[in-house]
Write an enzyme that holds these catalytic residues in place. Structure first.
Site, PDB file in Angstrom:
ATOM      1  N   ARG A 122       1.096  -0.770   0.212  1.00 59.47           N
ATOM      2  CA  ARG A 122      -0.107  -0.173  -0.080  1.00 59.47           C
ATOM      3  C   ARG A 122       0.778   2.008  -0.266  1.00 59.47           C
ATOM      4  NH1 ARG A 122      -3.795   1.754   3.452  1.00 59.47           N
ATOM      5  NH2 ARG A 122      -5.616   2.406   1.642  1.00 59.47           N
ATOM      6  N   CYS A 157      14.732  -3.976  -3.970  1.00 61.00           N
ATOM      7  CA  CYS A 157      16.062  -3.324  -4.121  1.00 61.00           C
ATOM      8  C   CYS A 157      15.042  -2.212  -5.445  1.00 61.00           C
ATOM      9  CB  CYS A 157      16.809  -3.429  -4.941  1.00 61.00           C
ATOM     10  SG  CYS A 157      18.195  -4.446  -4.806  1.00 61.00           S
ATOM     11  N   TYR A 211      -6.761  -5.219   2.445  1.00 63.95           N
ATOM     12  CA  TYR A 211      -5.778  -5.141   1.536  1.00 63.95           C
ATOM     13  C   TYR A 211      -3.925  -4.942   2.215  1.00 63.95           C
ATOM     14  CZ  TYR A 211     -10.266  -3.650   0.218  1.00 63.95           C
ATOM     15  OH  TYR A 211     -11.693  -3.311  -0.485  1.00 63.95           O
TER      16      TYR A 211
HETATM   17  N1  LLP Z   1     -17.528  -3.079  -3.217  1.00 70.43           N
HETATM   18  C1  LLP Z   1     -16.810  -3.043  -5.158  1.00 70.43           C
HETATM   19  C2  LLP Z   1     -17.840  -3.690  -6.458  1.00 70.43           C
HETATM   20  C3  LLP Z   1     -15.372  -2.954  -4.326  1.00 70.43           C
HETATM   21  O1  LLP Z   1     -15.293  -2.813  -6.040  1.00 70.43           O
HETATM   22  C4  LLP Z   1     -14.555  -2.710  -3.448  1.00 70.43           C
HETATM   23  C5  LLP Z   1     -13.505  -2.476  -3.056  1.00 70.43           C
HETATM   24  C6  LLP Z   1     -15.606  -2.952  -1.889  1.00 70.43           C
HETATM   25  C7  LLP Z   1     -17.308  -3.244  -2.062  1.00 70.43           C
HETATM   26  C8  LLP Z   1     -15.049  -2.211  -1.015  1.00 70.43           C
HETATM   27  O2  LLP Z   1     -14.255  -1.291  -0.423  1.00 70.43           O
HETATM   28  P1  LLP Z   1     -13.896  -0.980   1.156  1.00 70.43           P
HETATM   29  O3  LLP Z   1     -15.253  -1.524   1.488  1.00 70.43           O
HETATM   30  O4  LLP Z   1     -12.974  -2.086   1.548  1.00 70.43           O
HETATM   31  O5  LLP Z   1     -13.405   0.324   0.740  1.00 70.43           O
HETATM   32  N2  LLP Z   1      -6.935  -1.761  -2.953  1.00 70.43           N
HETATM   33  C9  LLP Z   1      -7.526  -0.623  -2.028  1.00 70.43           C
HETATM   34  C10 LLP Z   1      -8.516  -0.698  -2.298  1.00 70.43           C
HETATM   35  C11 LLP Z   1      -9.362  -0.989  -3.449  1.00 70.43           C
HETATM   36  C12 LLP Z   1     -10.485  -1.224  -3.624  1.00 70.43           C
HETATM   37  C13 LLP Z   1     -11.437  -1.811  -4.524  1.00 70.43           C
HETATM   38  N3  LLP Z   1     -13.113  -1.782  -4.129  1.00 70.43           N
HETATM   39  C14 LLP Z   1      -6.481  -0.181  -0.952  1.00 70.43           C
HETATM   40  O6  LLP Z   1      -5.709  -0.806  -0.279  1.00 70.43           O
HETATM   41  O7  LLP Z   1      -6.198   0.591  -0.198  1.00 70.43           O
END
Ligand code: LLP
Length: 431
Positions: free
Chosen positions: A326, A356, A385
């Site tokens: 992240r 690296c 994540y």
């Molecule tokens: N629903 C859908 C359709 C989504 O695309 C996502 C997340 C969620 C729910 C859940 O979202 P949350 O409640 O966790 O915000 N890797 C990134 C975050 C990517 C989120 C992708 N979609 C990070 O590390 O911040």
């Protein structure tokens, strides 16, 4: 709120001293607090008791079987994005009939598997996808439950890589096209128009964009209910968490509290959205990932070296960007605290991994307590994540994961033996 705190000099997860876990399991090490997961799930679930609703935890945030199992026991449904995630849910004792399947690129095999397992609904993102689902459902002799993901064109004001609700993104179907798409889909023989869905982005720390989007979509949802008898409205996930003072208590006095951009509480979220949602008379689905798992996990790491260049100080640790990407990917902030509190310090330093790449860092020019090689640090708020985005880059094995529940703990993922990394590789028998 989470259950990581200092007791005396030691950092604890629930009733377990983290220094003891690193002694037993080594580092890097992910540790999850089961009670925090449950608390977050229940906080959101109970904030919506006034209306018919279902929380569907977004598995992508942390797909460990023990995390899924914990949430399934408390009645969670699941937001899945692949056949693999659906398989995990089933394996962990979750109910496939409470699963919604999201994502812009569902394959034939994935759609077939989901239909065979009676999922609650597909959240579809395009007309070609609906056509594909219709065809497969026809072949299987079933009606496929479908909700179209509407792109409300609302700016979530979050990181550009995780905003999804504007026309700049690949997600959903444009607001204006919704009536004609439903009309067209209602004529397809094997499609059951079951709901409508939206998701505007992740890590939103203000309720405003949610409110704006829900206000925009609610009238359409009512219209679709009247015309096609849809039964649910999914408002997606995206509730942000506090990253920048994740550990509120127990800081040395010199510790400068970083600016806090505000906390989005479940009470505020529910208070502002329920009045609008209530008017739809529809079942409301919530798809939180980060909110449930984010502050329920930490990544523990050992200090290997202190390097002073004259320009800067570097604290070189044994975790790296392959364990937690992240900061490299989003420039994200994670609080970093010592496992054993001391009054030494402060020191201004970058905490970096051994890879690296200059992106291999966990913080830059951060004021931290002075540490020495052999000390341990906790990188906070890494339950969502974190491990799921890990890789074997630099042939570094996946770290183990431990789940704590009160005074008990269990290994929920073993450290990957290094030979497993090349298990499926081979050298062709060239002449
Ligand atoms: N629903 C859908 C359709 C989504 O695309 C996502 C997340 C969620 C729910 C859940 O979202 P949350 O409640 O966790 O915000 N890797 C990134 C975050 C990517 C989120 C992708 N979609 C990070 O590390 O911040």
């Amino acid at each position: 709120m989470h259950y990581f705190y200092y007791k005396g000099k030691g950092l604890y997860c629930e009733n377990i001293c983290l220094a003891n876990l690193v002694k037993e399991f080594g580092t890097p090490l992910y540790v999850y607090s089961r009670q925090t997961l449950v608390r977050h799930f229940q906080a959101l679930n109970s904030a919506f008791t006034e209306i018919d609703h279902q929380v569907c935890y977004a598995v992508k945030a942390n797909s460990n079987l023990a995390v899924i199992n914990t949430l399934a026991r408390f009645g969670s449904g699941f937001d899945i994005v692949s056949e693999g995630e659906l398989r995990r849910v089933i394996l962990a004792g979750g109910n496939s009939q409470l699963c919604v399947f999201a994502g812009v690129g569902k394959t034939e095999a994935e759609i077939t598997f989901a239909l065979e397992n009676n999922i609650y609904s597909f959240n579809v993102e395009s007309q070609p996808e609906i056509e594909r689902i219709d065809k497969i459902a026809g072949r299987l002799g079933v009606k496929a439950p479908v909700a179209v993901r509407v792109n409300p064109n609302v700016d979530a004001h979050t990181h550009s890589k995780i905003t999804t609700g504007t026309y700049e993104n690949k997600f959903g179907i444009g607001f204006g096209q919704i009536p004609s798409v439903y009309k067209w889909a209602s004529k397809l023989k094997n499609i059951h128009l079951k709901g409508i869905q939206m998701h505007i982005g992740s890590q939103l720390t203000s309720v405003k964009p949610f409110e704006e989007a829900v206000k925009k979509v609610a009238p359409i949802a009512i219209e679709l209910k009247n015309k096609y008898n849809i039964e649910f409205f999914s408002i997606g996930g995206g509730i942000g968490i506090v990253y920048n003072h994740a550990l509120v208590s127990g800081k040395p006095t010199w510790w400068k509290k970083p600016e806090n951009k505000g906390i989005l509480t479940t009470e505020l979220y529910a208070k502002r959205l329920i009045p609008i949602l209530k008017q739809t008379g529809l079942k409301i689905l919530l798809e939180p990932g980060r909110f449930i798992a984010g502050n329920a996990g930490v990544l523990l790491t050992k200090v290997e070296y202190i390097k002073k260049t004259g320009h800067k100080n570097f604290i070189i640790v044994d975790a790296a960007m392959n364990d937690l990407i992240r900061p490299a990917f989003y420039d994200s902030y994670h609080e970093i605290v010592p496992l054993v509190r001391s009054s030494r310090g402060p020191i201004k330093a970058d905490v970096v991994g051994p890879i690296c790449e200059s992106g291999d860092y966990f913080c830059k020019d951060r004021v931290l307590p002075k540490v020495k090689p052999g000390d341990y640090l906790a990188i906070m708020s890494t339950g969502a994540y974190g491990s799921v985005m890990g890789s074997n880059y630099n042939t570094r094995p996946f770290p183990p994961e431990i789940m704590v529940d009160g005074s008990c703990y269990g290994v929920v993922r073993k450290r990957q033996p290094v030979e497993k990394i090349w298990e499926f590789e081979s050298i062709p028998d060239w002449e």
